[in-house]
Design a protein around this motif. Structure first.
Motif, PDB file in Angstrom:
ATOM      1  N   ILE A 209       0.845  -1.186   0.000  1.00 23.43           N
ATOM      2  CA  ILE A 209       0.000   0.000   0.000  1.00 23.43           C
ATOM      3  C   ILE A 209       0.884   1.240   0.000  1.00 23.43           C
ATOM      4  O   ILE A 209       2.095   1.149   0.224  1.00 23.43           O
ATOM      5  CB  ILE A 209      -0.922   0.050   1.245  1.00 23.43           C
ATOM      6  CG1 ILE A 209      -0.081  -0.076   2.528  1.00 23.43           C
ATOM      7  CG2 ILE A 209      -1.991  -1.035   1.180  1.00 23.43           C
ATOM      8  CD1 ILE A 209      -0.854   0.139   3.800  1.00 23.43           C
ATOM      9  N   GLY A 210       0.248   2.389  -0.216  1.00 25.20           N
ATOM     10  CA  GLY A 210       0.946   3.659  -0.144  1.00 25.20           C
ATOM     11  C   GLY A 210       0.702   4.329   1.195  1.00 25.20           C
ATOM     12  O   GLY A 210       0.020   3.793   2.076  1.00 25.20           O
ATOM     13  N   GLN A 211       1.237   5.535   1.358  1.00 21.09           N
ATOM     14  CA  GLN A 211       1.156   6.241   2.626  1.00 21.09           C
ATOM     15  C   GLN A 211      -0.283   6.563   3.027  1.00 21.09           C
ATOM     16  O   GLN A 211      -0.671   6.384   4.182  1.00 21.09           O
ATOM     17  CB  GLN A 211       1.964   7.539   2.535  1.00 21.09           C
ATOM     18  CG  GLN A 211       3.459   7.348   2.328  1.00 21.09           C
ATOM     19  CD  GLN A 211       4.174   6.937   3.611  1.00 21.09           C
ATOM     20  OE1 GLN A 211       3.589   6.948   4.688  1.00 21.09           O
ATOM     21  NE2 GLN A 211       5.446   6.575   3.491  1.00 21.09           N
ATOM     22  N   THR A 212      -1.081   7.042   2.081  1.00 22.62           N
ATOM     23  CA  THR A 212      -2.456   7.429   2.419  1.00 22.62           C
ATOM     24  C   THR A 212      -3.286   6.215   2.808  1.00 22.62           C
ATOM     25  O   THR A 212      -4.035   6.237   3.801  1.00 22.62           O
ATOM     26  CB  THR A 212      -3.112   8.163   1.247  1.00 22.62           C
ATOM     27  OG1 THR A 212      -2.336   9.333   0.926  1.00 22.62           O
ATOM     28  CG2 THR A 212      -4.533   8.601   1.600  1.00 22.62           C
ATOM     29  N   ASP A 213      -3.176   5.139   2.030  1.00 25.71           N
ATOM     30  CA  ASP A 213      -3.888   3.916   2.402  1.00 25.71           C
ATOM     31  C   ASP A 213      -3.400   3.396   3.750  1.00 25.71           C
ATOM     32  O   ASP A 213      -4.173   2.805   4.514  1.00 25.71           O
ATOM     33  CB  ASP A 213      -3.704   2.835   1.334  1.00 25.71           C
ATOM     34  CG  ASP A 213      -4.731   2.962   0.214  1.00 25.71           C
ATOM     35  OD1 ASP A 213      -5.750   3.654   0.427  1.00 25.71           O
ATOM     36  OD2 ASP A 213      -4.511   2.371  -0.851  1.00 25.71           O
ATOM     37  N   GLY A 214      -2.134   3.612   4.044  1.00 25.46           N
ATOM     38  CA  GLY A 214      -1.614   3.194   5.342  1.00 25.46           C
ATOM     39  C   GLY A 214      -2.342   3.891   6.475  1.00 25.46           C
ATOM     40  O   GLY A 214      -2.677   3.263   7.497  1.00 25.46           O
ATOM     41  N   GLN A 215      -2.604   5.182   6.308  1.00 23.95           N
ATOM     42  CA  GLN A 215      -3.340   5.915   7.342  1.00 23.95           C
ATOM     43  C   GLN A 215      -4.800   5.470   7.410  1.00 23.95           C
ATOM     44  O   GLN A 215      -5.393   5.424   8.498  1.00 23.95           O
ATOM     45  CB  GLN A 215      -3.238   7.418   7.082  1.00 23.95           C
ATOM     46  CG  GLN A 215      -1.822   7.964   7.210  1.00 23.95           C
ATOM     47  CD  GLN A 215      -1.165   7.549   8.516  1.00 23.95           C
ATOM     48  OE1 GLN A 215      -1.696   7.796   9.603  1.00 23.95           O
ATOM     49  NE2 GLN A 215      -0.004   6.901   8.425  1.00 23.95           N
ATOM     50  N   ARG A 216      -5.368   5.121   6.270  1.00 19.45           N
ATOM     51  CA  ARG A 216      -6.751   4.610   6.278  1.00 19.45           C
ATOM     52  C   ARG A 216      -6.830   3.293   7.053  1.00 19.45           C
ATOM     53  O   ARG A 216      -7.763   3.067   7.829  1.00 19.45           O
ATOM     54  CB  ARG A 216      -7.241   4.399   4.842  1.00 19.45           C
ATOM     55  CG  ARG A 216      -7.473   5.676   4.044  1.00 19.45           C
ATOM     56  CD  ARG A 216      -8.239   5.388   2.768  1.00 19.45           C
ATOM     57  NE  ARG A 216      -8.423   6.581   1.973  1.00 19.45           N
ATOM     58  CZ  ARG A 216      -7.749   6.897   0.867  1.00 19.45           C
ATOM     59  NH1 ARG A 216      -6.789   6.060   0.431  1.00 19.45           N
ATOM     60  NH2 ARG A 216      -7.998   8.002   0.212  1.00 19.45           N
ATOM     61  N   VAL A 217      -5.852   2.431   6.837  1.00 14.73           N
ATOM     62  CA  VAL A 217      -5.844   1.149   7.553  1.00 14.73           C
ATOM     63  C   VAL A 217      -5.637   1.387   9.048  1.00 14.73           C
ATOM     64  O   VAL A 217      -6.309   0.775   9.890  1.00 14.73           O
ATOM     65  CB  VAL A 217      -4.753   0.209   6.995  1.00 14.73           C
ATOM     66  CG1 VAL A 217      -4.609  -1.033   7.874  1.00 14.73           C
ATOM     67  CG2 VAL A 217      -5.080  -0.186   5.563  1.00 14.73           C
ATOM     68  N   THR A 218      -4.725   2.282   9.392  1.00 15.05           N
ATOM     69  CA  THR A 218      -4.485   2.591  10.803  1.00 15.05           C
ATOM     70  C   THR A 218      -5.763   3.088  11.473  1.00 15.05           C
ATOM     71  O   THR A 218      -6.100   2.675  12.594  1.00 15.05           O
ATOM     72  CB  THR A 218      -3.374   3.642  10.945  1.00 15.05           C
ATOM     73  OG1 THR A 218      -2.174   3.136  10.352  1.00 15.05           O
ATOM     74  CG2 THR A 218      -3.109   3.978  12.400  1.00 15.05           C
ATOM     75  N   ALA A 219      -6.492   3.971  10.786  1.00 20.40           N
ATOM     76  CA  ALA A 219      -7.746   4.484  11.337  1.00 20.40           C
ATOM     77  C   ALA A 219      -8.774   3.370  11.496  1.00 20.40           C
ATOM     78  O   ALA A 219      -9.503   3.307  12.491  1.00 20.40           O
ATOM     79  CB  ALA A 219      -8.297   5.593  10.441  1.00 20.40           C
ATOM     80  N   ALA A 220      -8.829   2.481  10.516  1.00 14.88           N
ATOM     81  CA  ALA A 220      -9.811   1.389  10.560  1.00 14.88           C
ATOM     82  C   ALA A 220      -9.507   0.374  11.655  1.00 14.88           C
ATOM     83  O   ALA A 220     -10.388  -0.394  12.059  1.00 14.88           O
ATOM     84  CB  ALA A 220      -9.862   0.687   9.203  1.00 14.88           C
ATOM     85  N   LEU A 221      -8.269   0.367  12.147  1.00 18.11           N
ATOM     86  CA  LEU A 221      -7.875  -0.578  13.200  1.00 18.11           C
ATOM     87  C   LEU A 221      -8.211  -0.076  14.607  1.00 18.11           C
ATOM     88  O   LEU A 221      -8.064  -0.820  15.575  1.00 18.11           O
ATOM     89  CB  LEU A 221      -6.373  -0.870  13.114  1.00 18.11           C
ATOM     90  CG  LEU A 221      -5.932  -1.717  11.920  1.00 18.11           C
ATOM     91  CD1 LEU A 221      -4.413  -1.758  11.839  1.00 18.11           C
ATOM     92  CD2 LEU A 221      -6.495  -3.130  12.013  1.00 18.11           C
TER      93      LEU A 221
END
Length: 264
Positions: A209-221
């Motif tokens: 994944i890229g940086q933005t998707d990384g933050q989306r995953v972090t938020a979803a966790l």
């Protein structure tokens, strides 16, 4: 209501003069309970200790994720979220949270801490995962002692050195938080958030994944982090289980993976 006068000691953290005396008037029969370091100082410590930049070598470990990517189990943001959410809720991080809470409550009981440390190292499913936790645990305690000195941490370090016991990361974090009087619930949340952040960071470096998707995953966790942390606070100290055999399998396969970036 009848009142009386009592003298209490107020501890002021982070100052050259750690205590001061104040006299307050309270109703007779009322108990005054002084809280722990739940404010900004405690949160700042946790933010530093669980940051990916904290020098414990966390960047070198993927906890089996590298093989999961190689095997096509983790392909994108959705599959990464599924992997990480299950890991936090039912894998080693869930068990580590219970061990952290157990160590937190045993900070002044050396023999109990040794038993918990032995369990924490022995419960890992593979050699790589065992190495991951004890290497980081030792580095964590050394760094905290250097930057945030505390006599109880020095005593723990001496005890473990004398007994030649390795200190797993969750045990080290629990001991440090207790020694610095940081509340257990906040400690668990930050610890598990650090697990999530390291998992996402590894996925980014593996080009999943890229940086933005990384933050989306972090938020979803966040729901998984909060739920697991709350459960660990209330868990029986012997409620030590995990149910993520695929992670152990990926770690075993990673041991012989031909090309790899990570040590686990």
């Amino acid at each position: 209501m009848t009142t009386g006068t009592t003298t209490i000691t107020i501890t002021i953290m982070g100052t050259a003069t750690p205590t001061t005396m104040a006299t307050v008037t309270v109703p007779v029969g009322i108990t005054i309970t002084m809280g722990t370091d739940a404010g900004a100082e405690g949160l700042l410590k946790l933010a530093a200790w669980t940051s990916p930049s904290f020098p414990v070598g966390a960047f070198a470990y993927s906890h089996g994720l590298e093989w999961a990517v190689e095997a096509g189990l983790v392909l994108d943001a959705d599959t990464l979220h599924q992997w990480a959410a299950h890991l936090i809720a039912a894998g080693a991080p869930r068990q580590d949270a219970v061990l952290l809470a157990r160590a937190y409550r045993q900070v002044d009981d050396g023999s109990a801490l040794l038993e918990t440390a032995e369990l924490a190292a022995a419960l890992k499913g593979t050699a790589e995962l065992a190495q991951e936790t004890v290497v980081q645990g030792g580095a964590f305690l050394r760094t905290v002692r250097a930057a945030w000195p505390d006599a109880r941490l020095d005593g723990v370090a001496t005890l473990f050195a004398r007994e030649r016991f390795d200190l797993a990361l969750p045990v080290a974090v629990g001991i440090a938080a207790a020694a610095h009087r940081i509340p257990l619930p906040e400690t668990l949340r930050f610890f598990l958030h650090g697990v999530a952040a390291n998992t996402v960071s590894a996925a980014i470096r593996l080009s999943v994944i890229g940086q933005t998707d990384g933050q989306r995953v972090t938020a979803a966790l966040e729901p998984a982090i909060l739920s697991t942390a709350s459960a660990a606070v209330a868990a029986d100290p012997d409620d030590l289980w995990s149910a993520a055999p695929m992670v152990d399998w990926c770690s075993m396969r990673h041991e012989t993976q031909h090309t790899r970036l990570f040590r686990s």
